[in-house]
Scaffold this motif. Structure first.
Motif, PDB file in Angstrom:
ATOM      1  N   GLU A  27       0.806  -1.261  -0.036  1.00 29.74           N
ATOM      2  CA  GLU A  27      -0.291  -0.099  -0.001  1.00 29.74           C
ATOM      3  C   GLU A  27       0.772   1.230   0.146  1.00 29.74           C
ATOM      4  O   GLU A  27       0.614   2.197  -0.776  1.00 29.74           O
ATOM      5  N   THR A  28       1.919   1.319   0.781  1.00 32.34           N
ATOM      6  CA  THR A  28       3.075   2.513   0.837  1.00 32.34           C
ATOM      7  C   THR A  28       3.505   2.561  -0.407  1.00 32.34           C
ATOM      8  O   THR A  28       3.553   3.671  -1.104  1.00 32.34           O
ATOM      9  N   GLY A  31       1.150   3.826  -3.187  1.00 34.56           N
ATOM     10  CA  GLY A  31       1.161   5.352  -2.939  1.00 34.56           C
ATOM     11  C   GLY A  31       1.961   6.299  -3.208  1.00 34.56           C
ATOM     12  O   GLY A  31       1.789   7.467  -3.902  1.00 34.56           O
ATOM     13  N   GLN A  35       1.695   9.322  -6.441  1.00 36.09           N
ATOM     14  CA  GLN A  35       2.232  10.519  -6.244  1.00 36.09           C
ATOM     15  C   GLN A  35       3.293  11.010  -7.411  1.00 36.09           C
ATOM     16  O   GLN A  35       3.275  12.027  -8.023  1.00 36.09           O
ATOM     17  N   ASP A 161      10.723  12.992   9.800  1.00 37.80           N
ATOM     18  CA  ASP A 161       9.949  14.227   9.165  1.00 37.80           C
ATOM     19  C   ASP A 161      10.975  15.209   8.871  1.00 37.80           C
ATOM     20  O   ASP A 161      10.680  16.432   8.312  1.00 37.80           O
ATOM     21  N   SER A 214       5.755   9.150   5.164  1.00 35.01           N
ATOM     22  CA  SER A 214       4.470   8.862   5.683  1.00 35.01           C
ATOM     23  C   SER A 214       3.481  10.188   5.828  1.00 35.01           C
ATOM     24  O   SER A 214       2.306   9.843   5.922  1.00 35.01           O
ATOM     25  N   VAL A 215       3.975  11.190   5.519  1.00 35.08           N
ATOM     26  CA  VAL A 215       2.979  12.488   5.619  1.00 35.08           C
ATOM     27  C   VAL A 215       2.232  12.194   4.233  1.00 35.08           C
ATOM     28  O   VAL A 215       2.650  12.079   3.352  1.00 35.08           O
ATOM     29  N   ASP A 216       0.952  12.797   4.605  1.00 35.82           N
ATOM     30  CA  ASP A 216       0.085  12.708   3.368  1.00 35.82           C
ATOM     31  C   ASP A 216       0.509  13.668   2.373  1.00 35.82           C
ATOM     32  O   ASP A 216       0.912  14.625   2.385  1.00 35.82           O
ATOM     33  N   ASN A 217       0.643  12.767   0.878  1.00 36.98           N
ATOM     34  CA  ASN A 217       0.940  13.371  -0.439  1.00 36.98           C
ATOM     35  C   ASN A 217       2.301  14.187  -0.267  1.00 36.98           C
ATOM     36  O   ASN A 217       2.660  15.235  -0.711  1.00 36.98           O
ATOM     37  N   SER A 218       3.303  13.542   0.602  1.00 35.98           N
ATOM     38  CA  SER A 218       4.697  14.019   0.845  1.00 35.98           C
ATOM     39  C   SER A 218       5.473  14.512  -0.259  1.00 35.98           C
ATOM     40  O   SER A 218       6.240  15.300  -0.281  1.00 35.98           O
ATOM     41  N   SER A 227       6.760  21.434   1.388  1.00 33.74           N
ATOM     42  CA  SER A 227       6.890  20.281   2.272  1.00 33.74           C
ATOM     43  C   SER A 227       7.090  21.056   3.744  1.00 33.74           C
ATOM     44  O   SER A 227       7.858  22.114   3.750  1.00 33.74           O
TER      45      SER A 227
END
Length: 234
Positions: A27-28, A31, A35, A161, A214-218, A227
């Protein structure tokens, strides 16, 4: 609007493993691919290096020769790129995998012209196998390829992050930097990337943006200059 023309995206193998800490979290990976597809469709030229930490941490071994341990690590990055490349193809992105050594029919031999051509045609170039030599990490390979390919910036997607003044896992009061010079990273021994990679960035004026995968839409946010990670300036 995309801020850059050509980038090298460094993906942490451990971050791609998700909560499993090893192997892949599909899934990661899907994703990430979605993107990148959005960015490529908008005209961004993308090459990718993936670390091998989800399979191999050879430097922690006291029983295996360093050269052999690093060779295993190189092959771990090849496995990662083959897998993630197929995920990218699944979401509709054309890909090629390049290595600095012959790897049968599974990859192509790296050359700047070939990789540049792939990106200009809207494909994503996966750069596997590190530098092809022991004693150099994927950090160093990342900077080397970014410089060689005339990238505007390195986008480093990790399981942390940003850059902190100390380890946030050990120190809850650790301060996160929004921006920091690469020279300060070197002087303060912050260890964000290894020494040879840090010096290579400084000598070749290659900036880096470090952010949490892991940040949404990073990745999209990073490519658009939005960012909340740390910009490492030159």
């Amino acid at each position: 609007m995309i801020k850059y023309n050509r980038v090298l995206l460094k993906l942490s193998g451990e971050a791609l493993a998700g909560d499993k800490k090893t192997g892949f979290d599909e899934e990661t990976c899907i994703g990430v691919a979605k993107q990148v597809k959005q960015l490529v469709d908008d005209g961004l030229q993308v090459s990718i290096v993936i670390g091998g930490g989800n399979f191999w941490r050879g430097r922690t071994s006291q029983t295996i020769d360093r050269t052999k341990a690093d060779q295993i690590g190189m092959l771990a990055t090849v496995m990662n790129c083959i897998y993630v490349s197929e995920i990218f193809r699944y979401v509709g992105i054309s890909t090629e995998i390049y290595t600095p050594f012959q790897c049968g029919s599974m990859t192509k031999l790296f050359s700047k012209d070939s990789v540049t051509s792939c990106m200009k045609k809207g494909g994503v170039a996966f750069l596997a196998g590190g530098t092809g030599h022991p004693y150099f990490s994927t950090d160093t390979a990342t900077v080397l390829r970014a410089v060689e390919l005339d990238c505007d910036i390195i986008l480093a997607a990790r399981n942390i992050d940003g850059v902190y003044d100390s380890d946030p896992k050990q120190n809850p009061e650790a301060k996160k930097f929004d921006q920091i010079p690469m020279q300060k990273v070197l002087d303060d021994k912050l260890g964000i990337i290894d020494l040879s990679a840090t010096v290579l960035c400084i000598e070749n004026r290659m900036p880096m943006l470090l952010f949490g995968l892991s940040v949404d839409n990073s990745i999209v946010l990073a490519a658009k200059g939005k960012s909340n990670g740390t910009i490492i300036t030159i």
